[in-house]
Design a protein around this motif. Structure first.
Motif, PDB file in Angstrom:
ATOM      1  N   ASN A  80      80.861  -6.360   7.128  1.00 45.70           N
ATOM      2  CA  ASN A  80      80.830  -4.990   6.613  1.00 45.70           C
ATOM      3  C   ASN A  80      79.376  -4.511   6.672  1.00 45.70           C
ATOM      4  O   ASN A  80      78.651  -4.554   5.691  1.00 45.70           O
ATOM      5  N   ASN A  81      78.967  -4.071   7.882  1.00 47.68           N
ATOM      6  CA  ASN A  81      77.595  -3.598   8.072  1.00 47.68           C
ATOM      7  C   ASN A  81      77.583  -2.437   9.062  1.00 47.68           C
ATOM      8  O   ASN A  81      78.626  -2.055   9.608  1.00 47.68           O
ATOM      9  N   GLU A  82      76.408  -1.892   9.292  1.00 43.72           N
ATOM     10  CA  GLU A  82      76.273  -0.716  10.158  1.00 43.72           C
ATOM     11  C   GLU A  82      76.675  -1.016  11.601  1.00 43.72           C
ATOM     12  O   GLU A  82      77.266  -0.177  12.277  1.00 43.72           O
ATOM     13  N   LYS A  83      76.379  -2.215  12.095  1.00 38.82           N
ATOM     14  CA  LYS A  83      76.740  -2.588  13.463  1.00 38.82           C
ATOM     15  C   LYS A  83      78.262  -2.529  13.647  1.00 38.82           C
ATOM     16  O   LYS A  83      78.752  -2.019  14.655  1.00 38.82           O
ATOM     17  N   SER A  84      79.005  -3.021  12.665  1.00 35.68           N
ATOM     18  CA  SER A  84      80.470  -2.990  12.742  1.00 35.68           C
ATOM     19  C   SER A  84      80.998  -1.567  12.638  1.00 35.68           C
ATOM     20  O   SER A  84      81.961  -1.204  13.305  1.00 35.68           O
ATOM     21  N   ARG A  85      80.367  -0.756  11.794  1.00 33.00           N
ATOM     22  CA  ARG A  85      80.799   0.642  11.679  1.00 33.00           C
ATOM     23  C   ARG A  85      80.560   1.390  12.993  1.00 33.00           C
ATOM     24  O   ARG A  85      81.381   2.219  13.396  1.00 33.00           O
TER      25      ARG A  85
END
Length: 170
Positions: A80-85
């Motif tokens: 759950n981080n910006e890369k996944s978003r």
């Protein structure tokens, strides 16, 4: 028959050598039908895929009924981080473009698309195509790689969809 039972029980006790990425209660992203969804890890277990132990997670997708809860292999989960978003946004955009293309193809289907296809097929000179023994490298998106591996697992586990056999075409 007892020897077979002993082998089964000893292999069922094997656990992956690496530590599980997630623990119960973690909020992560899970891959479901070519999209990433925010989910909560409900349970963690080890399972066998292609003879190797892997971690699996029971996920509850936020905002969805618990009937959609599912077990996913660790390689179908994301932090759950910006890369996944960012990956989620890219996947949504790609899926939207794919739907648009499918809509265009459906609308053109009734407008003589079959005539165009026959015309282009007849213009191909198969004798002019040169076959070489060079390797061709194809970049397959991660989503498709995972889907193909899941299909391979289903084939190896003989969990195939039974197709109608009657009438049989010969």
């Amino acid at each position: 028959s007892q020897d077979g039972d002993e082998k089964k029980s000893s292999s069922a006790m094997l656990v992956p050598t690496k530590k599980a990425k997630w623990k119960e209660g973690d909020t992560i992203y899970g891959l479901n039908r070519d999209d990433l969804y925010l989910a909560k890890v409900l349970k963690v277990r080890s399972d066998f895929k292609r003879g190797f132990p892997v971690w699996q997670y029971l996920l509850h997708y936020q905002g969805w009924s618990k009937k959609w809860d599912e077990w996913l292999n660790e390689d179908n989960t994301y932090a759950n981080n910006e890369k996944s978003r960012e990956l989620m946004r890219e996947m949504k955009a790609a899926n939207k473009a794919k739907l648009e293309l499918q809509r265009k193809m459906k609308s053109k289907k009734g407008e003589g698309a079959t005539e165009k296809k026959q015309e282009t097929d007849s213009n191909i000179d198969f004798e002019a195509v040169e076959v070489t023994d060079k390797a061709l490298k194809i970049n397959i998106p991660n989503v498709l790689q995972r889907r193909l591996l899941d299909d391979l697992d289903m084939i190896e586990d003989r969990k195939l969809v039974h197709l109608p056999r009657d009438p049989c075409i010969r």
